[in-house]
Every structure is written in C-alpha cells, then in structure tokens.
Scaffold this motif. Structure first.
Motif, PDB file in Angstrom:
ATOM      1  N   LYS A 232      44.691  33.420  54.484  1.00  0.00           N
ATOM      2  CA  LYS A 232      45.358  34.537  53.839  1.00  0.00           C
ATOM      3  C   LYS A 232      44.326  35.589  53.456  1.00  0.00           C
ATOM      4  O   LYS A 232      43.169  35.274  53.186  1.00  0.00           O
ATOM      5  CB  LYS A 232      46.118  34.068  52.599  1.00  0.00           C
ATOM      6  N   ALA A 233      44.789  36.830  53.444  1.00  0.00           N
ATOM      7  CA  ALA A 233      43.894  37.935  53.111  1.00  0.00           C
ATOM      8  C   ALA A 233      44.678  38.990  52.352  1.00  0.00           C
ATOM      9  O   ALA A 233      45.910  39.060  52.437  1.00  0.00           O
ATOM     10  CB  ALA A 233      43.280  38.531  54.378  1.00  0.00           C
ATOM     11  N   ARG A 234      43.942  39.832  51.617  1.00  0.00           N
ATOM     12  CA  ARG A 234      44.564  40.900  50.852  1.00  0.00           C
ATOM     13  C   ARG A 234      43.745  42.177  51.016  1.00  0.00           C
ATOM     14  O   ARG A 234      42.547  42.140  51.342  1.00  0.00           O
ATOM     15  CB  ARG A 234      44.677  40.534  49.372  1.00  0.00           C
ATOM     16  N   VAL A 235      44.412  43.304  50.779  1.00  0.00           N
ATOM     17  CA  VAL A 235      43.767  44.613  50.811  1.00  0.00           C
ATOM     18  C   VAL A 235      43.886  45.229  49.426  1.00  0.00           C
ATOM     19  O   VAL A 235      44.999  45.345  48.888  1.00  0.00           O
ATOM     20  CB  VAL A 235      44.414  45.544  51.855  1.00  0.00           C
ATOM     21  N   ALA A 236      42.739  45.600  48.843  1.00  0.00           N
ATOM     22  CA  ALA A 236      42.747  46.260  47.539  1.00  0.00           C
ATOM     23  C   ALA A 236      43.286  47.681  47.693  1.00  0.00           C
ATOM     24  O   ALA A 236      42.919  48.399  48.629  1.00  0.00           O
ATOM     25  CB  ALA A 236      41.340  46.283  46.950  1.00  0.00           C
TER      26      ALA A 236
ATOM     27  N   ALA B 212      39.260  41.873  40.394  1.00  0.00           N
ATOM     28  CA  ALA B 212      40.190  40.802  40.755  1.00  0.00           C
ATOM     29  C   ALA B 212      41.315  41.379  41.595  1.00  0.00           C
ATOM     30  O   ALA B 212      41.720  42.535  41.414  1.00  0.00           O
ATOM     31  CB  ALA B 212      40.746  40.127  39.504  1.00  0.00           C
ATOM     32  N   LEU B 213      41.810  40.596  42.534  1.00  0.00           N
ATOM     33  CA  LEU B 213      42.939  40.997  43.363  1.00  0.00           C
ATOM     34  C   LEU B 213      44.203  40.352  42.816  1.00  0.00           C
ATOM     35  O   LEU B 213      44.298  39.124  42.728  1.00  0.00           O
ATOM     36  CB  LEU B 213      42.711  40.579  44.817  1.00  0.00           C
ATOM     37  N   THR B 214      45.158  41.191  42.442  1.00  0.00           N
ATOM     38  CA  THR B 214      46.417  40.708  41.890  1.00  0.00           C
ATOM     39  C   THR B 214      47.568  41.256  42.726  1.00  0.00           C
ATOM     40  O   THR B 214      47.372  42.068  43.644  1.00  0.00           O
ATOM     41  CB  THR B 214      46.569  41.162  40.433  1.00  0.00           C
ATOM     42  N   ALA B 215      48.778  40.831  42.385  1.00  0.00           N
ATOM     43  CA  ALA B 215      49.955  41.331  43.098  1.00  0.00           C
ATOM     44  C   ALA B 215      50.177  42.809  42.834  1.00  0.00           C
ATOM     45  O   ALA B 215      50.817  43.503  43.633  1.00  0.00           O
ATOM     46  CB  ALA B 215      51.185  40.526  42.681  1.00  0.00           C
ATOM     47  N   GLY B 216      49.632  43.323  41.723  1.00  0.00           N
ATOM     48  CA  GLY B 216      49.840  44.720  41.385  1.00  0.00           C
ATOM     49  C   GLY B 216      48.828  45.671  41.982  1.00  0.00           C
ATOM     50  O   GLY B 216      49.113  46.862  42.130  1.00  0.00           O
TER      51      GLY B 216
ATOM     52  N   HIS C  98      32.287  39.236  41.873  1.00  0.00           N
ATOM     53  CA  HIS C  98      31.933  39.633  43.234  1.00  0.00           C
ATOM     54  C   HIS C  98      31.735  41.129  43.368  1.00  0.00           C
ATOM     55  O   HIS C  98      31.505  41.626  44.460  1.00  0.00           O
ATOM     56  CB  HIS C  98      33.020  39.164  44.212  1.00  0.00           C
ATOM     57  N   PHE C  99      31.850  41.847  42.261  1.00  0.00           N
ATOM     58  CA  PHE C  99      31.536  43.269  42.229  1.00  0.00           C
ATOM     59  C   PHE C  99      32.289  44.046  43.303  1.00  0.00           C
ATOM     60  O   PHE C  99      31.711  44.680  44.171  1.00  0.00           O
ATOM     61  CB  PHE C  99      30.026  43.491  42.351  1.00  0.00           C
ATOM     62  N   GLN C 100      33.610  43.976  43.229  1.00  0.00           N
ATOM     63  CA  GLN C 100      34.425  44.698  44.190  1.00  0.00           C
ATOM     64  C   GLN C 100      34.371  46.200  43.960  1.00  0.00           C
ATOM     65  O   GLN C 100      34.875  46.972  44.765  1.00  0.00           O
ATOM     66  CB  GLN C 100      35.863  44.187  44.117  1.00  0.00           C
ATOM     67  N   ALA C 101      33.751  46.616  42.858  1.00  0.00           N
ATOM     68  CA  ALA C 101      33.611  48.049  42.615  1.00  0.00           C
ATOM     69  C   ALA C 101      32.724  48.716  43.657  1.00  0.00           C
ATOM     70  O   ALA C 101      32.666  49.940  43.730  1.00  0.00           O
ATOM     71  CB  ALA C 101      33.034  48.300  41.219  1.00  0.00           C
TER      72      ALA C 101
END
Length: 349
Positions: A234-238, A253-257, A320-323
């Motif tokens: 599974k994968a997600r896109v910010a 963090a990756l959330t549903a919102g 993970h410093f997604q910024a």
C-alpha cells in the motif's frame, strides 16, 4: 696499524648515519612539492591506510555481520593500519641494516603519509591533483566510517553521504553545509565495493550523518508502507494545497485527512492506476480544479530527495522529516512564462 670494527660499532654507525640523513629531500613532485618519500610510494601507502586493496572478507568476515538493508558504523584502529603500512615497507628490507634504516626514516614516512591520506580524494585542478596548500596539514586523526548494504546503493549510484562533527543543519533543510565548514568532516573514501555495498570513511568522529538521494532533475513518487509484503503493498500521496504548494498538516504523518491511498492496477502489483489516482486527488486536494490538470497532478506527485539522518540527538521520535517535500515556489507563473518565451525565441534561428 690495523683498525678493528666489530658488528655493534658498525650497526651504531649505520643507525647514526640513517638518522642524520633521513630528513633530506629525496623526491620532487611537480604537483605536490618536495618530499622525503617518493610520490608513488607515498600515495600507495596512503591508499593502503584507507583500506584500498584490503580483501572485503577481512573487513566483514561473515555475511551475517552486514545483512541485507542494513548499515554498520565503525572506527579504524590506527595501530592496525600502521602495522599494515609497516608490513608493506618491510618487503624491501633484507638485512639488519635495512631494518635500522627503515626504523630511522619511518617517522618522516608516517608524517608524509598522514598528509597524503587526506589528499587521496582531493579535487583535480587543470588535470593535476590539488596543490599542497589545498591539503590539510597535521597528524592523522581518528578515522570512522560506515558500511551500507542496500538496494539504495544500486538504485542511486550518485548517493550523497555527509558527516558533521556537530548537528548544525536542520534535518528538513533543503540546503547543505559547505565542505570547508569546520563542522563538516572530510570524506576520505567513498566507494561502491559491490553493486549494493557502499564503504565510506570520515576524517574524524561524526555526531550526525546524512545519507541523501542525489538531487538530479525532477522526480515523482509515493510513500510506501515498508511493513507491507510486495504482493499487498500500500502507498499514499501527501496532499499539497493547489494554490501555494504547501503540505496539508500534519506534516510528519500521513493520515486520511492529509493524504490519499494510491490505487494500483488489478493484477499488476506496483503499477499505479494514474487515472483513478487523479480522481482521488481532485476530490481531496485543497483549492484544486476539477478535473485535476496535468500541472496539478505533477504538483501532488513531486518528491524532493529523501534524506536519512543518523545520530541526531534531538530526534527522539525517529521522525522521517516529510517536510523535505515542502514546495515553496519563488517565481510567479506569469514571470516564468515570459522568461520561457524569451529563451525559446533566442534559441530559434
């Protein structure tokens, strides 16, 4: 009158002569000035200190010590590398006098190899190695390093590795510290020993090490869940705001919102269903047009090079410093179009 000279006196005289003349210059290197040790020998010994030519099985005697997708940090015992150099030099010593002469000149050899050691990776200037004034003087210090065994090494041959004596750079900064900064450690060696094995040696003891994907061109990507098996990945896109490109919070963090799940094609694991992904993004991206234009899709899929930070004392939660994916446009679209039209007109005959 007969002169009697016993072995002890002869050895003493030879030692005294060797000590007296060991400092004299015997080699003139057009690229590196005058030295006691010939240039080829000096560079060979410096590379030997940096483990060039040392069998990998001597460094990692068992594969279990460096498993797949792992990194190992270490320091090099100077006594071991000095013994390695002395062993190489002893090949040319046959008699006791040879050993005595080597013992007398070894301090000069060690000092010059110390200096050459830091110049093995020196930049090339006009076809020649960097001059002596560009090298680091002083006795050799602590050498540390890391061994990385990962698909990352084979997937990104231009991987960046930077080490810092102290943590002076924010982990999510898009910039780096200049090589001449005192806090940044010099890389003595960085080499792929195998397609998926990378060896890096640092001149000093780092507090923080950054391993980063190469910054070459524009790249798109998604965030995979490493815990998922390949057959059920599974994968997600910010999500980014379509107006200014800012990431939708929370950033770390990756959330549903603040993200959407990436759809994959049926029967083709790992192949993204771009049409369906475009629909999902259009429904959730703030201020997005419907249907989502190609530029809007590109903005959502844009990914900056990933940076893995080791040893950061302030990162207690292992973020993970997604910024790093924060997109901050600095040129207005209208101005960019004007510049592009100008370049196209100048390029046309």
């Amino acid at each position: 009158m007969k002169l009697h000279l016993d072995a002890a006196a002869a050895m003493s005289s030879a030692m005294q002569a060797a000590t007296s003349f060991s400092h004299l210059l015997t080699d003139q290197d057009p690229d590196d000035g005058d030295h006691v040790v010939p240039g080829e020998l000096r560079r060979f010994l410096a590379r030997l200190r940096l483990l060039h030519g040392v069998p990998f099985s001597y460094l990692v005697p068992d594969a279990a010590l460096l498993p797949v997708e792992s990194i190992r940090f270490f320091h090099i015992d100077r006594a071991w590398t000095d013994a390695l150099v002395q062993g190489a030099l002893s090949v040319g010593t046959v008699s006791t006098l040879d050993h005595a002469h080597l013992e007398a000149v070894y301090p000069h050899i060690r000092d010059e190899v110390d200096r050459t050691e830091r110049a093995v990776r020196a930049p090339v200037l006009n076809g020649s190695p960097a001059t002596a004034r560009d090298q680091l003087d002083g006795p050799a210090g602590t050498i540390t390093g890391c061994l990385l065994r990962s698909r990352l090494v084979s997937g990104w041959p231009g991987l960046h590795v930077r080490a810092y004596a102290r943590d002076v750079l924010p982990d999510d900064a898009l910039s780096t510290v200049a090589e001449d900064d005192p806090s940044r450690l010099k890389l003595l060696r960085m080499e792929r020993l195998a397609p998926a094995v990378l060896l890096v040696l640092f001149d000093g003891l780092p507090e923080v090490v950054h391993i980063e994907e190469p910054r070459q061109g524009v790249q798109f990507g998604v965030r995979l869940n490493a815990a998922d098996p390949p057959s059920a990945r599974k994968a997600r896109v910010a999500l980014r705001n379509a107006t200014d490109g800012a990431l939708v919070p929370p950033i770390n963090a990756l959330t549903a919102g603040n993200s959407v799940e990436v759809p994959f094609r049926a029967g083709a694991s790992g192949v993204i269903d771009v049409a369906e992904l475009r629909k999902r993004l259009a429904a959730k991206v703030p201020n997005a047009a419907s249907p989502l234009p190609a530029s809007g899709l590109a903005l959502q899929m844009l990914r900056f090079p990933y940076r893995q930070v080791f040893g950061d004392p302030s990162d207690e939660q292992g973020l993970h410093f997604q910024a790093l994916d924060s997109f901050r446009p600095s040129v207005a679209l209208a101005d960019w179009k004007v510049s592009l039209d100008k370049v196209i007109k100048e390029a046309r005959p």
